[in-house]
Design a protein around this motif. Sequence first.
Motif, PDB file in Angstrom:
ATOM      1  N   ARG A 176       0.846  -1.190   0.000  1.00  0.00           N
ATOM      2  CA  ARG A 176       0.000   0.000   0.000  1.00  0.00           C
ATOM      3  C   ARG A 176       0.886   1.247   0.000  1.00  0.00           C
ATOM      4  O   ARG A 176       0.953   2.019   0.959  1.00  0.00           O
ATOM      5  CB  ARG A 176      -0.961  -0.032   1.185  1.00  0.00           C
ATOM      6  N   VAL A 177       1.585   1.393  -1.095  1.00  0.00           N
ATOM      7  CA  VAL A 177       2.473   2.524  -1.323  1.00  0.00           C
ATOM      8  C   VAL A 177       2.161   3.066  -2.712  1.00  0.00           C
ATOM      9  O   VAL A 177       1.736   2.316  -3.600  1.00  0.00           O
ATOM     10  CB  VAL A 177       3.962   2.087  -1.207  1.00  0.00           C
ATOM     11  N   ALA A 178       2.344   4.368  -2.907  1.00  0.00           N
ATOM     12  CA  ALA A 178       2.073   4.980  -4.209  1.00  0.00           C
ATOM     13  C   ALA A 178       2.897   4.285  -5.284  1.00  0.00           C
ATOM     14  O   ALA A 178       4.092   4.017  -5.092  1.00  0.00           O
ATOM     15  CB  ALA A 178       2.393   6.468  -4.171  1.00  0.00           C
ATOM     16  N   ILE A 179       2.273   4.015  -6.415  1.00  0.00           N
ATOM     17  CA  ILE A 179       2.934   3.244  -7.464  1.00  0.00           C
ATOM     18  C   ILE A 179       4.187   3.951  -7.980  1.00  0.00           C
ATOM     19  O   ILE A 179       5.167   3.291  -8.343  1.00  0.00           O
ATOM     20  CB  ILE A 179       1.952   2.928  -8.624  1.00  0.00           C
ATOM     21  N   GLN A 180       4.185   5.287  -7.987  1.00  0.00           N
ATOM     22  CA  GLN A 180       5.408   5.961  -8.453  1.00  0.00           C
ATOM     23  C   GLN A 180       6.571   5.674  -7.522  1.00  0.00           C
ATOM     24  O   GLN A 180       7.677   5.398  -7.973  1.00  0.00           O
ATOM     25  CB  GLN A 180       5.194   7.470  -8.595  1.00  0.00           C
ATOM     26  N   ARG A 181       6.340   5.752  -6.220  1.00  0.00           N
ATOM     27  CA  ARG A 181       7.416   5.435  -5.270  1.00  0.00           C
ATOM     28  C   ARG A 181       7.808   3.969  -5.373  1.00  0.00           C
ATOM     29  O   ARG A 181       8.994   3.621  -5.229  1.00  0.00           O
ATOM     30  CB  ARG A 181       6.972   5.780  -3.851  1.00  0.00           C
ATOM     31  N   THR A 221      -1.689   6.240  -7.176  1.00  0.00           N
ATOM     32  CA  THR A 221      -2.368   4.941  -7.139  1.00  0.00           C
ATOM     33  C   THR A 221      -1.601   3.977  -6.247  1.00  0.00           C
ATOM     34  O   THR A 221      -0.378   3.863  -6.336  1.00  0.00           O
ATOM     35  CB  THR A 221      -2.448   4.343  -8.561  1.00  0.00           C
ATOM     36  N   LEU A 222      -2.299   3.284  -5.368  1.00  0.00           N
ATOM     37  CA  LEU A 222      -1.629   2.314  -4.504  1.00  0.00           C
ATOM     38  C   LEU A 222      -1.210   1.094  -5.319  1.00  0.00           C
ATOM     39  O   LEU A 222      -1.991   0.558  -6.112  1.00  0.00           O
ATOM     40  CB  LEU A 222      -2.540   1.891  -3.352  1.00  0.00           C
ATOM     41  N   ALA A 223       0.020   0.653  -5.103  1.00  0.00           N
ATOM     42  CA  ALA A 223       0.563  -0.468  -5.872  1.00  0.00           C
ATOM     43  C   ALA A 223      -0.321  -1.706  -5.754  1.00  0.00           C
ATOM     44  O   ALA A 223      -0.548  -2.421  -6.734  1.00  0.00           O
ATOM     45  CB  ALA A 223       1.982  -0.774  -5.400  1.00  0.00           C
ATOM     46  N   ALA A 224      -0.828  -1.960  -4.555  1.00  0.00           N
ATOM     47  CA  ALA A 224      -1.630  -3.166  -4.308  1.00  0.00           C
ATOM     48  C   ALA A 224      -2.941  -3.164  -5.068  1.00  0.00           C
ATOM     49  O   ALA A 224      -3.569  -4.224  -5.230  1.00  0.00           O
ATOM     50  CB  ALA A 224      -1.886  -3.320  -2.810  1.00  0.00           C
ATOM     51  N   GLU A 225      -3.379  -1.997  -5.535  1.00  0.00           N
ATOM     52  CA  GLU A 225      -4.674  -1.910  -6.220  1.00  0.00           C
ATOM     53  C   GLU A 225      -4.594  -2.269  -7.698  1.00  0.00           C
ATOM     54  O   GLU A 225      -5.623  -2.391  -8.351  1.00  0.00           O
ATOM     55  CB  GLU A 225      -5.232  -0.492  -6.065  1.00  0.00           C
ATOM     56  N   LEU A 226      -3.393  -2.436  -8.229  1.00  0.00           N
ATOM     57  CA  LEU A 226      -3.256  -2.737  -9.650  1.00  0.00           C
ATOM     58  C   LEU A 226      -3.616  -4.191  -9.933  1.00  0.00           C
ATOM     59  O   LEU A 226      -3.185  -5.107  -9.218  1.00  0.00           O
ATOM     60  CB  LEU A 226      -1.825  -2.464 -10.123  1.00  0.00           C
ATOM     61  N   SER A 227      -4.382  -4.391 -10.976  1.00  0.00           N
ATOM     62  CA  SER A 227      -4.688  -5.750 -11.428  1.00  0.00           C
ATOM     63  C   SER A 227      -3.510  -6.283 -12.231  1.00  0.00           C
ATOM     64  O   SER A 227      -2.585  -5.534 -12.601  1.00  0.00           O
ATOM     65  CB  SER A 227      -5.941  -5.733 -12.302  1.00  0.00           C
ATOM     66  N   GLU A 228      -3.525  -7.571 -12.533  1.00  0.00           N
ATOM     67  CA  GLU A 228      -2.441  -8.127 -13.334  1.00  0.00           C
ATOM     68  C   GLU A 228      -2.393  -7.516 -14.731  1.00  0.00           C
ATOM     69  O   GLU A 228      -1.295  -7.179 -15.205  1.00  0.00           O
ATOM     70  CB  GLU A 228      -2.534  -9.650 -13.412  1.00  0.00           C
ATOM     71  N   PRO A 229      -3.522  -7.313 -15.426  1.00  0.00           N
ATOM     72  CA  PRO A 229      -3.443  -6.638 -16.733  1.00  0.00           C
ATOM     73  C   PRO A 229      -2.867  -5.226 -16.629  1.00  0.00           C
ATOM     74  O   PRO A 229      -2.140  -4.786 -17.518  1.00  0.00           O
ATOM     75  CB  PRO A 229      -4.898  -6.618 -17.203  1.00  0.00           C
ATOM     76  N   GLU A 230      -3.188  -4.510 -15.552  1.00  0.00           N
ATOM     77  CA  GLU A 230      -2.632  -3.170 -15.379  1.00  0.00           C
ATOM     78  C   GLU A 230      -1.135  -3.227 -15.131  1.00  0.00           C
ATOM     79  O   GLU A 230      -0.384  -2.363 -15.600  1.00  0.00           O
ATOM     80  CB  GLU A 230      -3.363  -2.459 -14.244  1.00  0.00           C
ATOM     81  N   CYS A 231      -0.696  -4.247 -14.408  1.00  0.00           N
ATOM     82  CA  CYS A 231       0.747  -4.432 -14.206  1.00  0.00           C
ATOM     83  C   CYS A 231       1.438  -4.786 -15.514  1.00  0.00           C
ATOM     84  O   CYS A 231       2.565  -4.346 -15.776  1.00  0.00           O
ATOM     85  CB  CYS A 231       1.000  -5.512 -13.149  1.00  0.00           C
ATOM     86  N   GLU A 232       0.773  -5.579 -16.345  1.00  0.00           N
ATOM     87  CA  GLU A 232       1.321  -5.901 -17.666  1.00  0.00           C
ATOM     88  C   GLU A 232       1.495  -4.621 -18.485  1.00  0.00           C
ATOM     89  O   GLU A 232       2.532  -4.424 -19.128  1.00  0.00           O
ATOM     90  CB  GLU A 232       0.389  -6.868 -18.405  1.00  0.00           C
ATOM     91  N   ARG A 233       0.476  -3.765 -18.454  1.00  0.00           N
ATOM     92  CA  ARG A 233       0.546  -2.519 -19.221  1.00  0.00           C
ATOM     93  C   ARG A 233       1.628  -1.605 -18.657  1.00  0.00           C
ATOM     94  O   ARG A 233       2.377  -0.978 -19.423  1.00  0.00           O
ATOM     95  CB  ARG A 233      -0.805  -1.822 -19.208  1.00  0.00           C
ATOM     96  N   LEU A 234       1.745  -1.529 -17.339  1.00  0.00           N
ATOM     97  CA  LEU A 234       2.745  -0.661 -16.732  1.00  0.00           C
ATOM     98  C   LEU A 234       4.155  -1.141 -17.068  1.00  0.00           C
ATOM     99  O   LEU A 234       5.030  -0.329 -17.408  1.00  0.00           O
ATOM    100  CB  LEU A 234       2.550  -0.599 -15.220  1.00  0.00           C
ATOM    101  N   ALA A 235       4.396  -2.444 -16.982  1.00  0.00           N
ATOM    102  CA  ALA A 235       5.714  -2.980 -17.329  1.00  0.00           C
ATOM    103  C   ALA A 235       6.059  -2.647 -18.777  1.00  0.00           C
ATOM    104  O   ALA A 235       7.188  -2.246 -19.091  1.00  0.00           O
ATOM    105  CB  ALA A 235       5.753  -4.488 -17.100  1.00  0.00           C
TER     106      ALA A 235
END
Length: 272
Positions: free
Chosen positions: A153-158, A187-201
């Motif tokens: 539960r940390v900001a995704i940018q950090r 956005t909290l890192a823990a809130e990202l779904s797997e597809p969102e993590c795929e897109r972010l990567a």
Amino acid sequence: MPELPEVEVTRLGITPHVVGKSVAGVLVHSPKLRAMVPPELADLLTGQHIDSVQRRGKYLIFNCRTGSLLLHLGMTGHLRILPGDRSPGPHDHLDILLSSGVILRLNDVRRFGSIHWTTANPLQHKLLSGIGPEPLTEAFTGRYLFERTRGRRVAIQRFIMDASVVAGVGNIYAAESLFRCGLLPTTLAAELSEPECERLARCIKETLATSIATGSTMDFAREEEKLAYFPQQLYVYDRSGQPCRRCGNTVQRGRLGTRSTFFCPVCQRQPN
């Protein structure tokens, strides 16, 4: 601050000038960096043959016959290839004289860089061993990112600026990657779904690769009155109050701890 693209472009730019050359001498003009330049560096490095230059995160590694030189550029560090008779300036800290007659010079105005020597595997050095996967390799995937974000539960940018999570992503490219991905930096890192993590990567890879391609023609042997890295067209970083290049709305500035963050409130949203 030099981040992964600037360090990688530096590696690409200096490699033709240093690899395959021997070190004819080392001149330390000012040893005061983040950590003092090792006083024995000249004795250790002189006579060494430089076999290769690699990068790990934001570190450059000069692999020699009997050891490796680790170099971090800090916040304002620059390396340049110069004629051997060029006198040092006020912020020039180190010259490595090469057998070809040129020098590799380290300039660092704010003195946050560092230099280290090791005879062991450099990737196992205490400064490098805890660094996460390189973002431009197959080791960095959306699945990996999804697994690492669970419960965080940390900001995704950090989160993506944590070197133990992914190597070399600093404030500039974190902000730009999140803009490309359409995610707010808070956005909290823990809130990202797997597809969102795929897109972010994928967006992190694209952002870094685009920047490296932009800087790939930089000439490190060109003398400049004011040292600078390659110019870029950033979308949000350091553009507070200016129109978003995509939608025209105003780019905003926020704070994440001690760091500034920049985002477009229209193009970037919380995850669904």
